[in-house]
Write an enzyme that holds these catalytic residues in place. Sequence first.
Site, PDB file in Angstrom:
ATOM      1  N   TYR A 143     -16.761  35.945  20.049  1.00 32.21           N
ATOM      2  CA  TYR A 143     -16.940  37.124  19.198  1.00 32.21           C
ATOM      3  C   TYR A 143     -15.941  37.114  18.043  1.00 32.21           C
ATOM      4  CZ  TYR A 143     -17.486  42.139  18.052  1.00 32.21           C
ATOM      5  OH  TYR A 143     -17.709  43.341  17.420  1.00 32.21           O
ATOM      6  N   ASP A 144     -14.643  36.953  18.390  1.00 31.95           N
ATOM      7  CA  ASP A 144     -13.588  37.069  17.368  1.00 31.95           C
ATOM      8  C   ASP A 144     -13.734  35.985  16.300  1.00 31.95           C
ATOM      9  OD1 ASP A 144     -12.833  38.731  19.422  1.00 31.95           O
ATOM     10  OD2 ASP A 144     -10.755  38.072  19.503  1.00 31.95           O
ATOM     11  N   ASN A 172     -12.781  50.381  17.070  1.00 32.59           N
ATOM     12  CA  ASN A 172     -13.547  50.973  18.183  1.00 32.59           C
ATOM     13  C   ASN A 172     -14.228  52.292  17.808  1.00 32.59           C
ATOM     14  OD1 ASN A 172     -11.261  49.305  19.254  1.00 32.59           O
ATOM     15  ND2 ASN A 172     -12.357  49.641  21.168  1.00 32.59           N
ATOM     16  N   VAL A 186     -15.410  53.840  26.360  1.00 35.29           N
ATOM     17  CA  VAL A 186     -15.757  55.263  26.291  1.00 35.29           C
ATOM     18  C   VAL A 186     -17.012  55.540  27.121  1.00 35.29           C
ATOM     19  CG1 VAL A 186     -16.437  57.174  24.787  1.00 35.29           C
ATOM     20  CG2 VAL A 186     -14.626  55.611  24.047  1.00 35.29           C
ATOM     21  N   ASN A 188     -18.298  53.685  29.517  1.00 34.44           N
ATOM     22  CA  ASN A 188     -18.016  53.455  30.943  1.00 34.44           C
ATOM     23  C   ASN A 188     -17.359  54.679  31.583  1.00 34.44           C
ATOM     24  OD1 ASN A 188     -18.975  50.873  31.203  1.00 34.44           O
ATOM     25  ND2 ASN A 188     -17.043  49.954  31.817  1.00 34.44           N
ATOM     26  N   PHE A 189     -16.286  55.167  30.955  1.00 32.61           N
ATOM     27  CA  PHE A 189     -15.533  56.268  31.569  1.00 32.61           C
ATOM     28  C   PHE A 189     -16.366  57.555  31.623  1.00 32.61           C
ATOM     29  CE2 PHE A 189     -10.902  54.672  30.525  1.00 32.61           C
ATOM     30  CZ  PHE A 189     -11.107  53.588  31.371  1.00 32.61           C
ATOM     31  N   GLN A 207      -2.389  49.679  27.456  1.00 36.08           N
ATOM     32  CA  GLN A 207      -2.928  49.138  26.195  1.00 36.08           C
ATOM     33  C   GLN A 207      -3.515  50.282  25.377  1.00 36.08           C
ATOM     34  OE1 GLN A 207      -4.292  48.754  29.213  1.00 36.08           O
ATOM     35  NE2 GLN A 207      -6.455  48.221  29.190  1.00 36.08           N
ATOM     36  N   ASP A 270      -7.058  40.541  26.429  1.00 39.02           N
ATOM     37  CA  ASP A 270      -7.325  41.950  26.074  1.00 39.02           C
ATOM     38  C   ASP A 270      -6.192  42.420  25.148  1.00 39.02           C
ATOM     39  OD1 ASP A 270      -9.109  44.289  27.784  1.00 39.02           O
ATOM     40  OD2 ASP A 270      -7.461  45.001  26.529  1.00 39.02           O
ATOM     41  N   PRO A 271      -6.498  42.821  23.912  1.00 38.27           N
ATOM     42  CA  PRO A 271      -5.429  43.215  22.988  1.00 38.27           C
ATOM     43  C   PRO A 271      -4.578  44.369  23.538  1.00 38.27           C
ATOM     44  CG  PRO A 271      -7.480  42.898  21.802  1.00 38.27           C
ATOM     45  CD  PRO A 271      -7.819  42.844  23.258  1.00 38.27           C
TER      46      PRO A 271
HETATM   47  P1  NAD Z   1     -24.906  47.318  19.713  1.00 43.31           P
HETATM   48  O1  NAD Z   1     -24.807  46.252  20.731  1.00 43.31           O
HETATM   49  O2  NAD Z   1     -25.378  48.670  20.140  1.00 43.31           O
HETATM   50  O3  NAD Z   1     -25.822  46.867  18.482  1.00 43.31           O
HETATM   51  C1  NAD Z   1     -26.030  45.533  18.119  1.00 43.31           C
HETATM   52  C2  NAD Z   1     -27.505  45.369  17.803  1.00 43.31           C
HETATM   53  O4  NAD Z   1     -27.746  44.023  17.351  1.00 43.31           O
HETATM   54  C3  NAD Z   1     -28.404  45.586  19.024  1.00 43.31           C
HETATM   55  O5  NAD Z   1     -29.489  46.407  18.677  1.00 43.31           O
HETATM   56  C4  NAD Z   1     -28.865  44.172  19.379  1.00 43.31           C
HETATM   57  O6  NAD Z   1     -30.103  44.140  20.070  1.00 43.31           O
HETATM   58  C5  NAD Z   1     -28.888  43.512  18.013  1.00 43.31           C
HETATM   59  N1  NAD Z   1     -28.776  42.047  18.060  1.00 43.31           N
HETATM   60  C6  NAD Z   1     -27.881  41.309  18.762  1.00 43.31           C
HETATM   61  N2  NAD Z   1     -28.084  39.995  18.537  1.00 43.31           N
HETATM   62  C7  NAD Z   1     -29.125  39.906  17.646  1.00 43.31           C
HETATM   63  C8  NAD Z   1     -29.816  38.832  17.048  1.00 43.31           C
HETATM   64  N3  NAD Z   1     -29.466  37.555  17.298  1.00 43.31           N
HETATM   65  N4  NAD Z   1     -30.839  39.096  16.202  1.00 43.31           N
HETATM   66  C9  NAD Z   1     -31.217  40.385  15.953  1.00 43.31           C
HETATM   67  N5  NAD Z   1     -30.600  41.444  16.510  1.00 43.31           N
HETATM   68  C10 NAD Z   1     -29.568  41.203  17.351  1.00 43.31           C
HETATM   69  O7  NAD Z   1     -23.443  47.427  19.036  1.00 43.31           O
HETATM   70  P2  NAD Z   1     -22.889  48.394  17.897  1.00 43.31           P
HETATM   71  O8  NAD Z   1     -21.689  49.055  18.447  1.00 43.31           O
HETATM   72  O9  NAD Z   1     -23.969  49.197  17.317  1.00 43.31           O
HETATM   73  O10 NAD Z   1     -22.372  47.333  16.844  1.00 43.31           O
HETATM   74  C11 NAD Z   1     -23.060  47.055  15.622  1.00 43.31           C
HETATM   75  C12 NAD Z   1     -22.244  46.077  14.805  1.00 43.31           C
HETATM   76  O11 NAD Z   1     -20.962  46.629  14.499  1.00 43.31           O
HETATM   77  C13 NAD Z   1     -21.987  44.739  15.501  1.00 43.31           C
HETATM   78  O12 NAD Z   1     -22.081  43.703  14.569  1.00 43.31           O
HETATM   79  C14 NAD Z   1     -20.563  44.876  15.991  1.00 43.31           C
HETATM   80  O13 NAD Z   1     -19.928  43.633  16.101  1.00 43.31           O
HETATM   81  C15 NAD Z   1     -19.940  45.738  14.909  1.00 43.31           C
HETATM   82  N6  NAD Z   1     -18.778  46.471  15.429  1.00 43.31           N
HETATM   83  C16 NAD Z   1     -18.946  47.554  16.230  1.00 43.31           C
HETATM   84  C17 NAD Z   1     -17.823  48.188  16.742  1.00 43.31           C
HETATM   85  C18 NAD Z   1     -17.933  49.403  17.618  1.00 43.31           C
HETATM   86  O14 NAD Z   1     -16.895  49.883  18.110  1.00 43.31           O
HETATM   87  N7  NAD Z   1     -19.075  49.994  17.827  1.00 43.31           N
HETATM   88  C19 NAD Z   1     -16.542  47.718  16.444  1.00 43.31           C
HETATM   89  C20 NAD Z   1     -16.424  46.593  15.629  1.00 43.31           C
HETATM   90  C21 NAD Z   1     -17.553  45.983  15.105  1.00 43.31           C
HETATM   91  N1  UDP Z   2     -11.390  49.118  29.609  1.00 46.04           N
HETATM   92  C1  UDP Z   2     -11.065  49.718  30.825  1.00 46.04           C
HETATM   93  N2  UDP Z   2     -12.069  50.029  31.682  1.00 46.04           N
HETATM   94  C2  UDP Z   2     -13.388  49.826  31.377  1.00 46.04           C
HETATM   95  C3  UDP Z   2     -13.721  49.233  30.129  1.00 46.04           C
HETATM   96  C4  UDP Z   2     -12.694  48.890  29.283  1.00 46.04           C
HETATM   97  O1  UDP Z   2      -9.882  49.943  31.128  1.00 46.04           O
HETATM   98  O2  UDP Z   2     -14.241  50.180  32.222  1.00 46.04           O
HETATM   99  C5  UDP Z   2     -10.305  48.780  28.669  1.00 46.04           C
HETATM  100  C6  UDP Z   2     -10.326  47.343  28.170  1.00 46.04           C
HETATM  101  O3  UDP Z   2      -9.607  46.502  29.054  1.00 46.04           O
HETATM  102  C7  UDP Z   2      -9.649  47.476  26.825  1.00 46.04           C
HETATM  103  C8  UDP Z   2     -10.051  48.868  26.342  1.00 46.04           C
HETATM  104  O4  UDP Z   2     -10.460  49.567  27.502  1.00 46.04           O
HETATM  105  O5  UDP Z   2      -8.253  47.428  26.964  1.00 46.04           O
HETATM  106  C9  UDP Z   2     -11.173  48.859  25.319  1.00 46.04           C
HETATM  107  O6  UDP Z   2     -12.224  48.080  25.836  1.00 46.04           O
HETATM  108  P1  UDP Z   2     -13.638  47.929  25.128  1.00 46.04           P
HETATM  109  O7  UDP Z   2     -14.408  46.941  25.940  1.00 46.04           O
HETATM  110  O8  UDP Z   2     -14.228  49.267  24.901  1.00 46.04           O
HETATM  111  O9  UDP Z   2     -13.322  47.369  23.677  1.00 46.04           O
HETATM  112  P2  UDP Z   2     -12.339  46.267  23.055  1.00 46.04           P
HETATM  113  O10 UDP Z   2     -11.478  45.680  24.139  1.00 46.04           O
HETATM  114  O11 UDP Z   2     -13.242  45.253  22.457  1.00 46.04           O
HETATM  115  O12 UDP Z   2     -11.538  47.033  22.100  1.00 46.04           O
END
Ligand code: NAD
Ligand code: UDP
Length: 310
Positions: A143-144, A172, A186, A188-189, A207, A270-271
Amino acid sequence: MKILVTGGAGFLGSHLCDRLLEQDHEVICLDNFFTGSKRNVQHLLPHPGFELIRHDVTEPILLEVDRIYNLACPASPVHYQYNAVKTLKTSVMGMINMLGLAKRVKARILQASTSEVYGDPEVHPQREDYWGHVNPIGIRSCYDEGKRVAETLCFDYHRQNKVDIRVMRIFNTYGPRMHPEDGRVVSNFVVQALRGEDITLYGDGSQTRSFCYVSDLLDGMMRLMEHPSATGPINIGNPGEFTIRQLAEEIVSMTGSQSKIVHRPLPSDDPQQRKPDITLAKSELGWEPKIALREGLTHTIAYFDELLKA
Ligand code: NAD
Ligand code: UDP
């Protein structure tokens, strides 16, 4: 305008489609439904300005559009690690396909990048000029690093082919329409608390994360897209910083749940801390978040409460 939203049936994408249609744009929502669902956009299907296409961004597509919001990519660690190679292909090949489309039809393109490009940051809060601290071979790397390459591609297409880019680093974000089994903290909890199940705190819960409510995030995203010249990268997130333990306690208290907080192992890489510096968003876009965590959680809890009763 005619606007393409890839990942439009996901959490952020579906809210974005709503907002763009409210502004009378025509919206093409493209999704492969990996983590998104038709349910998220069901209410938009009768709208004359809305079109839904099942398509995978790893394959090229030709459409006539003025704007491209590239959101297609699973965002939850559980989902992006499920098929790590596919996640990389989605970020990299998807970005190449969308930038190629933007180049051909002269569309402006916004890339949904992420705070994950900073990895496990040694600089706090994170500013856009920080290059990050990312493990290239760990379980989060698909991902990163995929998102980092996607940013590189944006800037190379911009320099080489004059593609009009907007790179947004999303921190987030939470709110209604997150998938109940999404795996992010969020949802999950909240779901665990509402079901009276144990709250799974990974590690010791010290964290930190900074949580942005979806409506604030979309304001920032749309402002960036319509800014006449700012390419980014630009952080969009809420600088309010909380430990994950605080988040768990807040959700238990707000739901009045009997759930107990239990510890689970901390996943690798995990950051430890994360908080956006939004100075640039304030000065360039005139944007800052308005919704505090408690208010955003109230809406989110109400949404999941309805969903789980249905
Ligand atoms: P999400 O998983 O709900 O949405 C992602 C969407 O992309 C889904 O509808 C999925 O079916 C679609 N998708 C995945 N792979 C695909 C592919 N190969 N072709 C076509 N569609 C595909 O997640 P989200 O939270 O809505 O995130 C949307 C975007 O924002 C993502 O790119 C994510 O990396 C980025 N983002 C979100 C957050 C967050 O906290 N929500 C944080 C950082 C970045
Ligand atoms: N986390 C947790 N319990 C859960 C899911 C996540 O304690 O059921 C923690 C996870 O280890 C991380 C933080 O919550 O430290 C945020 O996790 P999330 O997967 O939402 O996003 P990201 O790590 O990509 O910021």
